[in-house]
Scaffold this motif. Structure first.
Motif, PDB file in Angstrom:
ATOM      1  N   ASN A 171     -16.522   5.524 -36.294  1.00 40.62           N
ATOM      2  CA  ASN A 171     -16.957   6.714 -35.372  1.00 40.62           C
ATOM      3  C   ASN A 171     -18.200   6.728 -34.819  1.00 40.62           C
ATOM      4  O   ASN A 171     -18.919   7.634 -34.860  1.00 40.62           O
ATOM      5  CB  ASN A 171     -16.585   7.907 -36.331  1.00 40.62           C
ATOM      6  CG  ASN A 171     -15.045   8.084 -36.637  1.00 40.62           C
ATOM      7  OD1 ASN A 171     -14.237   7.954 -35.645  1.00 40.62           O
ATOM      8  ND2 ASN A 171     -14.874   8.470 -37.739  1.00 40.62           N
ATOM      9  N   CYS A 172     -18.486   5.508 -34.414  1.00 41.39           N
ATOM     10  CA  CYS A 172     -19.889   5.410 -33.638  1.00 41.39           C
ATOM     11  C   CYS A 172     -20.174   6.343 -32.664  1.00 41.39           C
ATOM     12  O   CYS A 172     -19.018   6.435 -31.756  1.00 41.39           O
ATOM     13  CB  CYS A 172     -20.482   3.939 -33.484  1.00 41.39           C
ATOM     14  SG  CYS A 172     -20.143   2.970 -35.044  1.00 41.39           S
ATOM     15  N   TRP A 173     -20.994   7.043 -32.142  1.00 41.35           N
ATOM     16  CA  TRP A 173     -21.290   7.822 -31.026  1.00 41.35           C
ATOM     17  C   TRP A 173     -21.093   7.000 -29.607  1.00 41.35           C
ATOM     18  O   TRP A 173     -20.355   7.801 -28.783  1.00 41.35           O
ATOM     19  CB  TRP A 173     -22.653   8.556 -30.875  1.00 41.35           C
ATOM     20  CG  TRP A 173     -23.988   7.425 -30.783  1.00 41.35           C
ATOM     21  CD1 TRP A 173     -24.619   6.785 -31.715  1.00 41.35           C
ATOM     22  CD2 TRP A 173     -24.234   7.219 -29.467  1.00 41.35           C
ATOM     23  NE1 TRP A 173     -25.344   6.107 -31.108  1.00 41.35           N
ATOM     24  CE2 TRP A 173     -25.046   6.172 -29.881  1.00 41.35           C
ATOM     25  CE3 TRP A 173     -23.863   7.239 -28.211  1.00 41.35           C
ATOM     26  CZ2 TRP A 173     -25.941   5.634 -29.050  1.00 41.35           C
ATOM     27  CZ3 TRP A 173     -24.808   6.447 -27.374  1.00 41.35           C
ATOM     28  CH2 TRP A 173     -25.885   5.735 -27.598  1.00 41.35           C
ATOM     29  N   PHE A 174     -21.317   5.844 -29.598  1.00 40.14           N
ATOM     30  CA  PHE A 174     -20.983   5.189 -28.273  1.00 40.14           C
ATOM     31  C   PHE A 174     -19.818   4.580 -28.194  1.00 40.14           C
ATOM     32  O   PHE A 174     -19.365   3.800 -27.048  1.00 40.14           O
ATOM     33  CB  PHE A 174     -22.229   3.743 -28.300  1.00 40.14           C
ATOM     34  CG  PHE A 174     -22.101   3.347 -29.309  1.00 40.14           C
ATOM     35  CD1 PHE A 174     -21.221   2.053 -29.458  1.00 40.14           C
ATOM     36  CD2 PHE A 174     -23.282   3.269 -30.455  1.00 40.14           C
ATOM     37  CE1 PHE A 174     -21.246   1.049 -30.618  1.00 40.14           C
ATOM     38  CE2 PHE A 174     -23.080   2.359 -31.590  1.00 40.14           C
ATOM     39  CZ  PHE A 174     -22.330   1.388 -31.647  1.00 40.14           C
TER      40      PHE A 174
END
Length: 107
Positions: free
Chosen positions: A99-102
């Motif tokens: 679930n990385c923001w990018f």
């Protein structure tokens, strides 16, 4: 309750093959670690005969063996990062658990 220890055996080494202490690429070692069962993961149909041979070798060591993977059209079930592919690889059709923001491929 103790977590089941699964040794994963691969008939072929690729860049995506796990490299932890419970990943194997051949017959059982002389000193088998404390494991409960063996999963033989087969990605390519070409490797099915070798995988079946490896299953017999691990069964001879007295361990329960399951054989499967994409070469057998086996459904993936729940995706556990690092179980059958090296940690850090992303299967874009399933997504990534981090679930990385990018990221455009979250689960």
């Amino acid at each position: 309750m103790r977590k089941i220890k699964v040794a994963r055996v691969f008939p072929r080494i690729t860049k995506a093959t796990p490299n932890d202490e419970l990943a194997f690429y051949d017959c059982p070692p002389m000193f088998i670690p404390d494991i409960d069962e063996v999963h033989i993961s087969v990605a390519f149909t070409y490797d099915v005969p070798k995988a079946e041979w490896l299953a017999k070798q691990w069964e001879a060591a007295g361990l329960p063996v399951k054989i499967g993977g994409p070469a057998f059209d086996a459904p993936g079930g729940d995706f556990i990062p690092g179980m059958y592919i090296k940690k850090g690889y992303v299967i874009t059709s399933r997504g990534c658990p981090n679930n990385c923001w990018f990221c455009r491929v979250p689960i």
